[in-house]
Scaffold this motif. Structure first.
Motif, PDB file in Angstrom:
ATOM      1  N   LEU A  75       0.768  -1.214   0.088  1.00 51.19           N
ATOM      2  CA  LEU A  75      -0.084   0.102   0.070  1.00 51.19           C
ATOM      3  C   LEU A  75       0.859   1.283   0.061  1.00 51.19           C
ATOM      4  O   LEU A  75       0.280   2.318  -0.488  1.00 51.19           O
ATOM      5  CB  LEU A  75      -1.104   0.061   1.091  1.00 51.19           C
ATOM      6  CG  LEU A  75      -2.127  -1.022   1.206  1.00 51.19           C
ATOM      7  CD1 LEU A  75      -2.821  -0.815   2.514  1.00 51.19           C
ATOM      8  CD2 LEU A  75      -3.208  -0.828   0.001  1.00 51.19           C
ATOM      9  N   TYR A  76       1.901   1.142   0.734  1.00 52.32           N
ATOM     10  CA  TYR A  76       2.882   2.446   0.514  1.00 52.32           C
ATOM     11  C   TYR A  76       3.774   2.432  -0.745  1.00 52.32           C
ATOM     12  O   TYR A  76       4.062   3.596  -1.034  1.00 52.32           O
ATOM     13  CB  TYR A  76       4.143   2.250   1.826  1.00 52.32           C
ATOM     14  CG  TYR A  76       3.443   2.178   3.123  1.00 52.32           C
ATOM     15  CD1 TYR A  76       3.127   3.299   3.641  1.00 52.32           C
ATOM     16  CD2 TYR A  76       3.203   0.927   3.717  1.00 52.32           C
ATOM     17  CE1 TYR A  76       2.474   3.301   5.089  1.00 52.32           C
ATOM     18  CE2 TYR A  76       2.595   1.050   4.987  1.00 52.32           C
ATOM     19  CZ  TYR A  76       2.390   2.094   5.616  1.00 52.32           C
ATOM     20  OH  TYR A  76       1.879   2.200   6.843  1.00 52.32           O
ATOM     21  N   GLY A  77       3.523   1.650  -1.789  1.00 57.31           N
ATOM     22  CA  GLY A  77       4.145   1.535  -2.848  1.00 57.31           C
ATOM     23  C   GLY A  77       5.498   1.053  -3.273  1.00 57.31           C
ATOM     24  O   GLY A  77       5.956   0.482  -2.285  1.00 57.31           O
ATOM     25  N   PRO A  78       6.361   1.446  -4.201  1.00 61.88           N
ATOM     26  CA  PRO A  78       7.560   0.689  -4.516  1.00 61.88           C
ATOM     27  C   PRO A  78       8.583   1.159  -3.360  1.00 61.88           C
ATOM     28  O   PRO A  78       9.732   0.078  -3.322  1.00 61.88           O
ATOM     29  CB  PRO A  78       8.027   1.365  -5.813  1.00 61.88           C
ATOM     30  CG  PRO A  78       6.804   1.705  -6.405  1.00 61.88           C
ATOM     31  CD  PRO A  78       5.793   2.085  -5.213  1.00 61.88           C
ATOM     32  N   SER A  79       8.609   1.967  -2.606  1.00 60.21           N
ATOM     33  CA  SER A  79       9.474   2.182  -1.474  1.00 60.21           C
ATOM     34  C   SER A  79       9.597   0.999  -0.655  1.00 60.21           C
ATOM     35  O   SER A  79      10.665   0.699   0.168  1.00 60.21           O
ATOM     36  CB  SER A  79       8.978   3.412  -0.607  1.00 60.21           C
ATOM     37  OG  SER A  79       7.744   3.126   0.095  1.00 60.21           O
ATOM     38  N   ALA A  80       8.459   0.052  -0.496  1.00 63.77           N
ATOM     39  CA  ALA A  80       8.470  -0.944   0.360  1.00 63.77           C
ATOM     40  C   ALA A  80       9.574  -2.126  -0.271  1.00 63.77           C
ATOM     41  O   ALA A  80       9.961  -2.931   0.457  1.00 63.77           O
ATOM     42  CB  ALA A  80       7.242  -1.835   0.267  1.00 63.77           C
ATOM     43  N   LEU A  81       9.882  -2.135  -1.407  1.00 64.69           N
ATOM     44  CA  LEU A  81      10.753  -2.940  -2.208  1.00 64.69           C
ATOM     45  C   LEU A  81      12.196  -2.595  -1.292  1.00 64.69           C
ATOM     46  O   LEU A  81      12.849  -3.485  -1.323  1.00 64.69           O
ATOM     47  CB  LEU A  81      10.882  -2.883  -3.415  1.00 64.69           C
ATOM     48  CG  LEU A  81       9.567  -3.060  -4.452  1.00 64.69           C
ATOM     49  CD1 LEU A  81       9.612  -2.774  -5.850  1.00 64.69           C
ATOM     50  CD2 LEU A  81       8.801  -4.316  -4.219  1.00 64.69           C
ATOM     51  N   LEU A  82      12.645  -1.501  -1.113  1.00 65.75           N
ATOM     52  CA  LEU A  82      13.559  -0.945  -0.600  1.00 65.75           C
ATOM     53  C   LEU A  82      13.999  -1.626   0.843  1.00 65.75           C
ATOM     54  O   LEU A  82      15.020  -2.121   0.820  1.00 65.75           O
ATOM     55  CB  LEU A  82      13.744   0.540  -0.570  1.00 65.75           C
ATOM     56  CG  LEU A  82      13.962   1.215  -1.767  1.00 65.75           C
ATOM     57  CD1 LEU A  82      14.163   2.711  -1.645  1.00 65.75           C
ATOM     58  CD2 LEU A  82      15.078   0.688  -2.632  1.00 65.75           C
ATOM     59  N   TRP A  83      13.034  -1.699   1.598  1.00 67.10           N
ATOM     60  CA  TRP A  83      13.231  -2.330   2.917  1.00 67.10           C
ATOM     61  C   TRP A  83      13.025  -3.841   2.699  1.00 67.10           C
ATOM     62  O   TRP A  83      13.900  -4.300   3.634  1.00 67.10           O
ATOM     63  CB  TRP A  83      11.804  -1.854   3.935  1.00 67.10           C
ATOM     64  CG  TRP A  83      11.916  -2.431   5.061  1.00 67.10           C
ATOM     65  CD1 TRP A  83      10.908  -3.137   5.654  1.00 67.10           C
ATOM     66  CD2 TRP A  83      13.086  -2.698   5.938  1.00 67.10           C
ATOM     67  NE1 TRP A  83      11.322  -3.621   6.720  1.00 67.10           N
ATOM     68  CE2 TRP A  83      12.506  -3.217   7.196  1.00 67.10           C
ATOM     69  CE3 TRP A  83      14.379  -1.965   5.957  1.00 67.10           C
ATOM     70  CZ2 TRP A  83      13.506  -3.588   8.286  1.00 67.10           C
ATOM     71  CZ3 TRP A  83      15.020  -2.253   7.184  1.00 67.10           C
ATOM     72  CH2 TRP A  83      14.518  -3.241   8.144  1.00 67.10           C
ATOM     73  N   ILE A  84      12.433  -4.426   1.844  1.00 63.12           N
ATOM     74  CA  ILE A  84      12.252  -5.939   1.519  1.00 63.12           C
ATOM     75  C   ILE A  84      14.019  -6.281   1.316  1.00 63.12           C
ATOM     76  O   ILE A  84      14.322  -7.223   1.767  1.00 63.12           O
ATOM     77  CB  ILE A  84      11.465  -6.120   0.720  1.00 63.12           C
ATOM     78  CG1 ILE A  84      10.163  -6.000   1.103  1.00 63.12           C
ATOM     79  CG2 ILE A  84      11.776  -7.816   0.250  1.00 63.12           C
ATOM     80  CD1 ILE A  84       8.853  -6.442   0.233  1.00 63.12           C
ATOM     81  N   VAL A  85      14.457  -5.725   0.078  1.00 66.07           N
ATOM     82  CA  VAL A  85      15.666  -6.058  -0.237  1.00 66.07           C
ATOM     83  C   VAL A  85      16.798  -5.630   0.771  1.00 66.07           C
ATOM     84  O   VAL A  85      17.555  -6.553   0.981  1.00 66.07           O
ATOM     85  CB  VAL A  85      15.950  -5.307  -1.851  1.00 66.07           C
ATOM     86  CG1 VAL A  85      17.614  -5.624  -2.160  1.00 66.07           C
ATOM     87  CG2 VAL A  85      14.972  -5.963  -2.759  1.00 66.07           C
ATOM     88  N   PHE A  86      16.892  -4.686   1.096  1.00 65.01           N
ATOM     89  CA  PHE A  86      18.206  -4.172   1.760  1.00 65.01           C
ATOM     90  C   PHE A  86      17.867  -4.460   3.234  1.00 65.01           C
ATOM     91  O   PHE A  86      18.745  -4.881   4.038  1.00 65.01           O
ATOM     92  CB  PHE A  86      18.321  -2.646   1.844  1.00 65.01           C
ATOM     93  CG  PHE A  86      18.835  -2.101   0.437  1.00 65.01           C
ATOM     94  CD1 PHE A  86      20.088  -2.601  -0.104  1.00 65.01           C
ATOM     95  CD2 PHE A  86      17.954  -1.559  -0.711  1.00 65.01           C
ATOM     96  CE1 PHE A  86      20.532  -2.156  -1.132  1.00 65.01           C
ATOM     97  CE2 PHE A  86      18.400  -1.053  -1.752  1.00 65.01           C
ATOM     98  CZ  PHE A  86      19.503  -1.380  -2.031  1.00 65.01           C
ATOM     99  N   GLY A  87      16.550  -4.513   3.617  1.00 66.41           N
ATOM    100  CA  GLY A  87      16.457  -5.061   5.126  1.00 66.41           C
ATOM    101  C   GLY A  87      17.049  -6.513   5.270  1.00 66.41           C
ATOM    102  O   GLY A  87      17.056  -7.185   6.217  1.00 66.41           O
ATOM    103  N   SER A  88      16.505  -7.272   4.080  1.00 71.98           N
ATOM    104  CA  SER A  88      16.868  -8.673   4.125  1.00 71.98           C
ATOM    105  C   SER A  88      18.139  -9.099   4.143  1.00 71.98           C
ATOM    106  O   SER A  88      18.591 -10.041   4.998  1.00 71.98           O
ATOM    107  CB  SER A  88      16.078  -9.490   3.224  1.00 71.98           C
ATOM    108  OG  SER A  88      14.866  -9.475   3.048  1.00 71.98           O
TER     109      SER A  88
END
Length: 473
Positions: A75-88
């Motif tokens: 729901l927050y948009g593509p910014s969520a992808l950054l946390w998924i990738v770099f957070g992982s």
């Protein structure tokens, strides 16, 4: 589409490069005896092949987290992808690696003992109760979630399905780990991989435009703030304290420390890929946050999973995909209760070879779990989200303590621990389940608490009489 495959490539690169660095800093030793051989008991300490352990670990840690969390995070948009990738890569996989490898070094100890070995007895006692509470919440979330999904498919009432799932939990929790978990979970892992790959291929073949809202701005349809909610909401898709309760189970089955990178760091990267797929499905299938929000309003993430799977893969494929999503939480819920049983057994110093002794702990756990399951799902999920990330934060601090005490590069754990301290403190100060303070004030509190925790960390471990690393037996 290039963004999606670029993110997948970063996850793989993170495993190859950063995972190798983390493993080298820790100093895994293939000649060091593991608990599976030195403490074999035929129940919880049992050697298994590495490929099987990897699939079980992936299945155990996955649950609803890398599906429901990323769908809500989309729901927050593509910014969520950054946390998924770099957070992982920099937080979640580091957390999972150390929770597993430190358990190996401490004879298969559960997370409270791992934390206690490095942060002291006060943290050990706190983590014992906190871990059990989190595991109960996990088990309950992973009962209600699949029950609702199965209700959508079969129209059987939720209470009946909850009872059937608890019946399975009771069996899987007390049986030796190689009898049910070791035999059928690798097959479930294959179903999980089929689901993820199948949905991605179908999305491409059917010509969906990937990420129609290509912006890093917050596009949440109800204007919920990205900070710190996104980092709590996505949870298991990037970082999860629940994983620290699961890693010791597989640490008790490893033949060699050199397999730890693949099993612990690697399984989290695999989960990050699953989270990436479901966040992508949420953003792409519905063509934007407003449409995804409307779908969620009809029946929550369970409705989205059902609609996406059946639409993209048709009848048989859709059912298989949904079954995969049902299996995920159930196979994490049973291991959550199994972990809780083991932690309580350690607290009571009660050996677990006999079935009666396992039942003596498991039955009260199931009774308490069932009573809590009568509470509203959304309330349980909010408390689970905060407790989950708080546990992860404590484990990261424990990993940092281990590294600094052994004169190793501690910043690989200290930096994510500092960041997550800000996240969980801000969330608790700001949200209604906590103190309900203004977001800006809450953020300042989070920064101050993180700075204080960091200062205390350096004061304690720069001047302490540090305990040496445990010797191999």
């Amino acid at each position: 589409m290039l963004i999606f495959f670029g993110c997948l490539a970063l996850l793989v690169l993170g495993y190859v490069v950063y995972g190798t660095l983390v493993d080298r800093i820790f100093g895994s030793d293939e000649n060091r005896p593991t608990p599976a051989s030195t403490m074999y008991d035929g129940v919880d300490y049992v050697e298994m092949p590495t490929w099987k352990i990897w699939l079980i670990q992936l299945l155990n840690i996955a649950g609803l987290g890398p599906i429901f969390g990323p769908i809500l995070g989309a729901l927050y948009g593509p910014s969520a992808l950054l946390w998924i990738v770099f957070g992982s890569i920099f937080a979640g996989a580091v957390h999972d690696y150390f929770s597993g490898m430190l358990s190996l070094r401490y004879n298969g100890a559960s997370v409270p003992d791992v934390v206690g070995q490095n942060l002291g007895n006060v943290f050990k006692q706190f983590m014992r109760w906190f871990s059990v509470i989190l595991l109960l919440l996990v088990g309950i979330v992973f009962v209600l979630g699949p029950a609702k999904l199965l209700t959508n498919m079969t129209h059987i009432s939720v209470p009946v399905l909850v009872g059937l799932i608890f019946a399975y939990y009771s069996l899987a929790t007390i049986m030796p780990i190689d009898k049910i978990i070791g035999k059928i979970y690798p097959l479930f892992g294959a179903v999980l991989l089929f689901m993820a790959v199948g949905l991605t291929v179908a999305l491409i073949v059917q010509g969906h435009e990937f990420y129609p809202q290509r912006t890093l701005s917050n596009v949440h349809p109800t204007d919920l703030p990205m900070w710190p909610l996104m980092f709590i909401t996505i949870a298991c898709g990037a970082l999860s304290g629940f994983h620290a309760t699961q890693s010791p189970m597989m640490a008790r089955c490893l033949k060699s420390e050199k397999r730890g990178k693949a099993v612990f760091y690697g399984a989290m990267i695999g989960e990050g890929a699953i989270a990436l797929i479901w966040a992508t499905l949420g953003m792409t299938f519905y063509y934007g946050s407003p449409e995804l929000g409307a779908a969620l309003a009809k029946g929550g993430p369970a409705y989205v999973v059902n609609e996406v799977s059946t639409t993209l893969l048709g009848g048989f494929g859709g059912i298989l995909a949904v079954v995969g999503v049902v299996i995920l939480p159930i196979t994490s819920g049973d291991t959550a209760f199994r972990s809780a049983r083991l932690i309580i057994a350690e607290m009571l110093n009660m050996e677990q070879k006999g079935y009666f002794k396992r039942l003596a702990i498991a039955v009260p756990l199931f009774v308490v779990g069932f009573l809590i399951s009568l509470t509203e799902f959304d309330i349980i999920w909010r408390y689970f989200g905060w407790a989950n990330q708080t546990l992860a934060t404590v484990v990261l601090w424990a990993a940092a303590a281990y590294l600094i005490q052994n004169n190793k590069l501690h910043w690989i754990a200290t930096i994510p621990a500092m960041f997550m301290t800000v996240v969980v403190t801000t969330y608790l100060a700001n949200q209604p389940i906590g103190f309900g303070l203004d977001l800006q004030v809450s953020t300042y509190i989070g920064l101050v608490v993180s700075a204080a925790a960091t200062a205390a960390f350096f004061i304690k471990f720069r001047k302490c009489g540090c305990e040496p690393e445990p010797e191999a037996e």
